[in-house]
Scaffold this active site. Structure first.
Site, PDB file in Angstrom:
ATOM      1  N   HIS A 263     -28.415  11.729  28.180  1.00  0.00           N
ATOM      2  CA  HIS A 263     -27.922  10.425  27.759  1.00  0.00           C
ATOM      3  C   HIS A 263     -27.016  10.599  26.557  1.00  0.00           C
ATOM      4  CE1 HIS A 263     -27.809   6.217  26.612  1.00  0.00           C
ATOM      5  NE2 HIS A 263     -28.168   5.975  27.853  1.00  0.00           N
TER       6      HIS A 263
ATOM      7  N   ASP B 178     -32.704   5.853  34.640  1.00  0.00           N
ATOM      8  CA  ASP B 178     -32.491   5.903  36.087  1.00  0.00           C
ATOM      9  C   ASP B 178     -33.378   6.899  36.811  1.00  0.00           C
ATOM     10  OD1 ASP B 178     -30.600   3.934  36.271  1.00  0.00           O
ATOM     11  OD2 ASP B 178     -28.980   5.265  35.653  1.00  0.00           O
TER      12      ASP B 178
HETATM   13  N1  ACO Z   1     -27.830  18.366  34.077  1.00  0.00           N
HETATM   14  C1  ACO Z   1     -27.453  19.571  33.596  1.00  0.00           C
HETATM   15  N2  ACO Z   1     -26.764  19.736  32.452  1.00  0.00           N
HETATM   16  C2  ACO Z   1     -26.442  18.636  31.754  1.00  0.00           C
HETATM   17  C3  ACO Z   1     -26.808  17.340  32.182  1.00  0.00           C
HETATM   18  C4  ACO Z   1     -27.530  17.237  33.401  1.00  0.00           C
HETATM   19  N3  ACO Z   1     -27.894  16.033  33.851  1.00  0.00           N
HETATM   20  N4  ACO Z   1     -26.356  16.425  31.309  1.00  0.00           N
HETATM   21  C5  ACO Z   1     -25.716  17.121  30.343  1.00  0.00           C
HETATM   22  N5  ACO Z   1     -25.781  18.453  30.618  1.00  0.00           N
HETATM   23  C6  ACO Z   1     -25.255  19.543  29.763  1.00  0.00           C
HETATM   24  C7  ACO Z   1     -23.736  19.611  29.845  1.00  0.00           C
HETATM   25  O1  ACO Z   1     -23.310  20.501  30.867  1.00  0.00           O
HETATM   26  C8  ACO Z   1     -23.403  20.117  28.464  1.00  0.00           C
HETATM   27  O2  ACO Z   1     -23.698  21.499  28.429  1.00  0.00           O
HETATM   28  P1  ACO Z   1     -22.796  22.501  27.521  1.00  0.00           P
HETATM   29  O3  ACO Z   1     -22.963  22.012  26.103  1.00  0.00           O
HETATM   30  O4  ACO Z   1     -23.370  23.850  27.773  1.00  0.00           O
HETATM   31  O5  ACO Z   1     -21.385  22.348  28.019  1.00  0.00           O
HETATM   32  C9  ACO Z   1     -24.424  19.416  27.563  1.00  0.00           C
HETATM   33  O6  ACO Z   1     -25.563  19.195  28.413  1.00  0.00           O
HETATM   34  C10 ACO Z   1     -23.938  18.097  26.970  1.00  0.00           C
HETATM   35  O7  ACO Z   1     -23.543  17.247  28.058  1.00  0.00           O
HETATM   36  P2  ACO Z   1     -22.355  16.212  27.987  1.00  0.00           P
HETATM   37  O8  ACO Z   1     -21.868  15.928  29.363  1.00  0.00           O
HETATM   38  O9  ACO Z   1     -21.344  16.666  26.968  1.00  0.00           O
HETATM   39  O10 ACO Z   1     -23.080  14.941  27.377  1.00  0.00           O
HETATM   40  P3  ACO Z   1     -22.531  13.474  27.411  1.00  0.00           P
HETATM   41  O11 ACO Z   1     -23.197  12.753  26.303  1.00  0.00           O
HETATM   42  O12 ACO Z   1     -21.039  13.476  27.455  1.00  0.00           O
HETATM   43  O13 ACO Z   1     -23.010  12.926  28.844  1.00  0.00           O
HETATM   44  C11 ACO Z   1     -24.341  11.976  30.555  1.00  0.00           C
HETATM   45  C12 ACO Z   1     -24.120  12.132  29.042  1.00  0.00           C
HETATM   46  C13 ACO Z   1     -23.035  11.502  31.227  1.00  0.00           C
HETATM   47  C14 ACO Z   1     -25.396  10.911  30.789  1.00  0.00           C
HETATM   48  C15 ACO Z   1     -24.777  13.330  31.136  1.00  0.00           C
HETATM   49  O14 ACO Z   1     -25.982  13.754  30.529  1.00  0.00           O
HETATM   50  C16 ACO Z   1     -24.959  13.307  32.665  1.00  0.00           C
HETATM   51  O15 ACO Z   1     -23.978  13.521  33.392  1.00  0.00           O
HETATM   52  N6  ACO Z   1     -26.206  13.026  33.183  1.00  0.00           N
HETATM   53  C17 ACO Z   1     -26.417  12.916  34.593  1.00  0.00           C
HETATM   54  C18 ACO Z   1     -25.974  11.548  35.092  1.00  0.00           C
HETATM   55  C19 ACO Z   1     -26.914  10.438  34.652  1.00  0.00           C
HETATM   56  O16 ACO Z   1     -28.128  10.526  34.786  1.00  0.00           O
HETATM   57  N7  ACO Z   1     -26.306   9.340  34.156  1.00  0.00           N
HETATM   58  C20 ACO Z   1     -27.053   8.144  33.760  1.00  0.00           C
HETATM   59  C21 ACO Z   1     -26.949   7.942  32.274  1.00  0.00           C
HETATM   60  S1  ACO Z   1     -27.972   6.598  31.790  1.00  0.00           S
HETATM   61  C22 ACO Z   1     -27.113   5.222  32.234  1.00  0.00           C
HETATM   62  O17 ACO Z   1     -25.932   5.160  32.300  1.00  0.00           O
HETATM   63  C23 ACO Z   1     -27.908   4.090  32.529  1.00  0.00           C
END
Ligand code: ACO
Length: 430
Positions: free
Chosen positions: A307, A364
Site C-alpha cells: 500500500h 482488497d
Molecule cells: N508484490 C511484490 N512486490 C511488491 C508488491 C507486491 N504486491 N508491492 C510492492 N512490491 C515491491 C516493489 O516491486 C518494490 O520493490 P523494489 O523496491 O525492490 O523495486 C517495492 O515493493 C515498493 O513498491 P512500489 O510499487 O514502489 O510501491 P508503491 O507505493 O508505488 O505501490 C501498490 C503501492 C501499487 C499498492 C503496490 O504495492 C502494488 O502494486 N500492490 C499490488 C496491487 C494491490 O493490491 N493494489 C491495491 C492497493 S489498495 C487499494 O487501492 C484499495
C-alpha cells in the site's frame, strides 16, 4: 522546532512556512516557491505532495490508523451503517435519529432511474465489464439532470443531486449485473433500506418476495463502510481534479470510477481472487507464488499486498479478515481459497522481501472472499468498491467546491527536444 524551512539557492535565501495539521503532521507551504525562485518541485506520483487541506479522513500509515471525521474505522465498522457513515462523511457530524431517517428517505425515494437507462444497458455486448458500463451510465446521468451542469447552484440543489447520485448508483450497479446474466432488471422498492434494496435488485426475482439475509446485510454494510473514504488516493484525487474545472458531479464521479478500475487500485480485489483461483488450479503451492512475486524478472505481483500509505498494516484488512471468518462460518461456507490466502499471508509476513519492503495485506486481500461468499461475481467486485467509495468521492468533491479550490494543474519538467525547424514531408530523409 522551526516553523519554517530555509532554501539556499546560490547566495540567496528563501523562507517557507511549515503548516501543522490536527494530528501534528507537518507540511512545507511552497505556494510562493515558483514566483520567488523560478523553481518547481518534482515529485513523481505525488509521493510527498499534499494536494489539499482536508477535514474528512485521517490516516497514519505507520501506526495503521484510519478515522472518518475523527471517528476510528474500527468503531464505525462495528456499530454503524453505510448510510450513517455516508451522512457523517458528507456533513461532518453523526446524524440525530431524525436526520438519519430524513437522509435515508431522501435517498430511498430517488433510487428509480429513467427508463431510457435500460436502453443503454441493453445496447452493450455480452461479456462487457460492469465497470465500463457503470462509468458511462453514471456520466450519462448528467443528460437526465441538466441542472447539474450549472456550476454555482444552491446548497439544497447540490444536496438533491448528491442524494440522487447515491440512490441511483445502487440501482445502476445492480442492473449492470442483471444485464450481464441476462435477467430482467429488478426495480427498487422503497420498503427496503439502502443495502437490502441493492441486494434485492441484485439477487431478487420478479416472481417472489426477496427476504434479505441479516448476515449478508451486515457483512455488506461493513464492507461498504470500510471502503467509504481513504483521503487523497488515486480515484479521489481524480474526482477532485476533474471537479476543480467545475465539471458536473456525475462527470467527476465517472472519472473516479475509471481511476478505481485499474488493478493497482480498486481492481485489485478482482485480481486477488483471480490470483487465488490460479494458485488453487496450479496445485495450491503458496511458496511458488511468493517466489514469483520476489523475482524481479517476473512481472507477477502478490495482488492485495502493499500500500502506498500503510507501511505496518492496513486497519481495514484486519477488520475484514475477522469479518471474513465470521461470514463464512455463519453462512456455512468452506472456501478453499481462504486457506490459500491465509497461507500466502503467513508466508509473506515472515519473508525478508516482504518485511523489508513493508508489504502487508491491504483491504482488497480478503474483501473478495466475502463478496464471493455472499454471491457477488468476481467482475462485480470493483463495482462494489465504487459503491462503497461513492460517499467519500462526493464528500471530497463537496469540500473542494465549498472551499473554492482553484483548478488543479500540475507543472512538469520538460525533457523533450529543444526547438527545431519543421521540414515538409517530401523533404524529410528516409
Ligand atoms: N508484490 C511484490 N512486490 C511488491 C508488491 C507486491 N504486491 N508491492 C510492492 N512490491 C515491491 C516493489 O516491486 C518494490 O520493490 P523494489 O523496491 O525492490 O523495486 C517495492 O515493493 C515498493 O513498491 P512500489 O510499487 O514502489 O510501491 P508503491 O507505493 O508505488 O505501490 C501498490 C503501492 C501499487 C499498492 C503496490 O504495492 C502494488 O502494486 N500492490 C499490488 C496491487 C494491490 O493490491 N493494489 C491495491 C492497493 S489498495 C487499494 O487501492 C484499495
Amino acid at each position: 522546532m522551526s516553523d519554517s524551512v530555509e532554501l539556499h539557492l546560490g547566495s540567496e535565501r528563501f523562507s517557507y512556512p511549515i503548516l501543522t495539521g490536527t494530528e501534528n503532521e507537518r507540511a512545507v507551504d511552497i505556494a510562493k516557491l515558483r514566483d520567488e525562485t523560478g523553481l518547481i518541485t518534482l515529485d513523481l506520483a505525488y509521493k510527498n505532495t499534499g494536494a489539499t487541506k482536508s477535514a474528512i479522513t485521517f490516516i497514519d500509515g505507520d501506526l495503521g490508523i484510519l478515522r472518518y471525521r475523527g471517528y476510528p474505522i474500527e468503531q464505525l465498522a462495528e456499530h454503524s451503517t453505510f448510510m450513517e457513515v455516508s451522512y457523517l462523511l458528507l456533513y461532518g457530524e453523526l446524524p440525530s435519529a431524525v436526520q438519519l431517517e430524513q437522509f435515508n428517505q431522501s435517498i430511498i425515494r430517488r433510487t428509480l432511474v429513467h427508463e431510457n437507462i435500460k436502453k443503454f444497458l441493453d445496447a452493450y455486448p455480452g461479456g462487457t465489464h460492469p465497470m465500463g458500463v457503470l462509468m458511462s451510465t453514471i456520466a450519462s446521468l448528467s443528460s437526465f439532470y441538466p441542472n447539474s451542469l450549472i456550476p454555482n447552484r444552491s446548497v439544497e440543489d447540490v444536496d438533491r443531486t448528491i442524494h440522487r447520485l447515491i440512490a441511483k448508483m445502487a440501482t445502476i450497479a445492480a442492473w449492470t449485473y442483471k444485464k450481464a446474466i441476462g435477467h430482467p432488471y429488478m426495480y427498487p422498492n422503497n420498503k427496503y433500506d439502502y443495502v437490502s434494496n441493492f441486494l434485492m435488485m441484485m439477487f431478487g426475482h420478479r416472481t417472489e418476495e426477496y427476504v434479505p439475509d441479516p448476515v449478508v446485510v451486515d457483512a455488506l454494510n461493513k464492507l461498504l463502510i470500510l471502503h467509504a473514504d481513504h483521503e487523497q488516493n488515486c480515484s479521489t484525487s481524480t474526482v477532485r481534479i476533474v471537479g476543480s474545472s467545475h465539471a458536473n458531479i456525475y462527470a467527476s464521479v465517472a472519472a473516479g470510477i475509471g481511476a478505481l478500475w485499474g488493478p493497482l487500485h480498486g481492481g485489485a480485489n478482482q485480481a486477488v481472487i483471480e490470483m487465488l483461483e490460479a494458485i488453487k488450479e496450479d496445485g495450491g503451492d503458496a511458496q511458488k507464488y511468493i517466489a514469483k512475486a520476489k523475482d524481479k524478472n517476473d512481472p507477477f505481483r502478490l495482488m492485495g499486498f502493499g500500500h502506498r500509505v500503510y507501511k505496518n498494516f492496513d486497519p481495514r484488512a484486519k477488520i475484514i479478515k475477522v469479518a471474513c471468518d465470521q461470514v463464512l462460518n455463519r453462512l456455512g461456507i468452506n472456501d478453499p481459497i481462504l486457506d490459500i490466502a491465509k497461507q500466502l499471508e503467513e508466508t509473506a509476513l515472515s519473508d525478508e522481501y516482504f518485511v523489508e519492503r513493508k508489504l502487508y495485506p491491504n483491504v482488497d486481500f480478503y474483501s473478495g472472499i466475502i463478496y464471493r461468499a455472499i454471491g457477488i461475481p468476481t467482475d462485480m467486485f470493483t463495482v462494489m468498491f465504487a459503491l462503497g467509495r461513492l460517499p467519500g468521492w462526493i464528500s471530497q468533491w463537496k469540500e473542494m467546491r465549498e472551499s473554492n479550490e482553484p483548478i488543479g494543474r500540475p507543472r512538469q519538467l520538460y525533457i523533450g527536444h529543444p526547438e527545431r525547424e519543421y521540414i515538409p514531408v517530401g523533404k524529410r530523409k528516409g
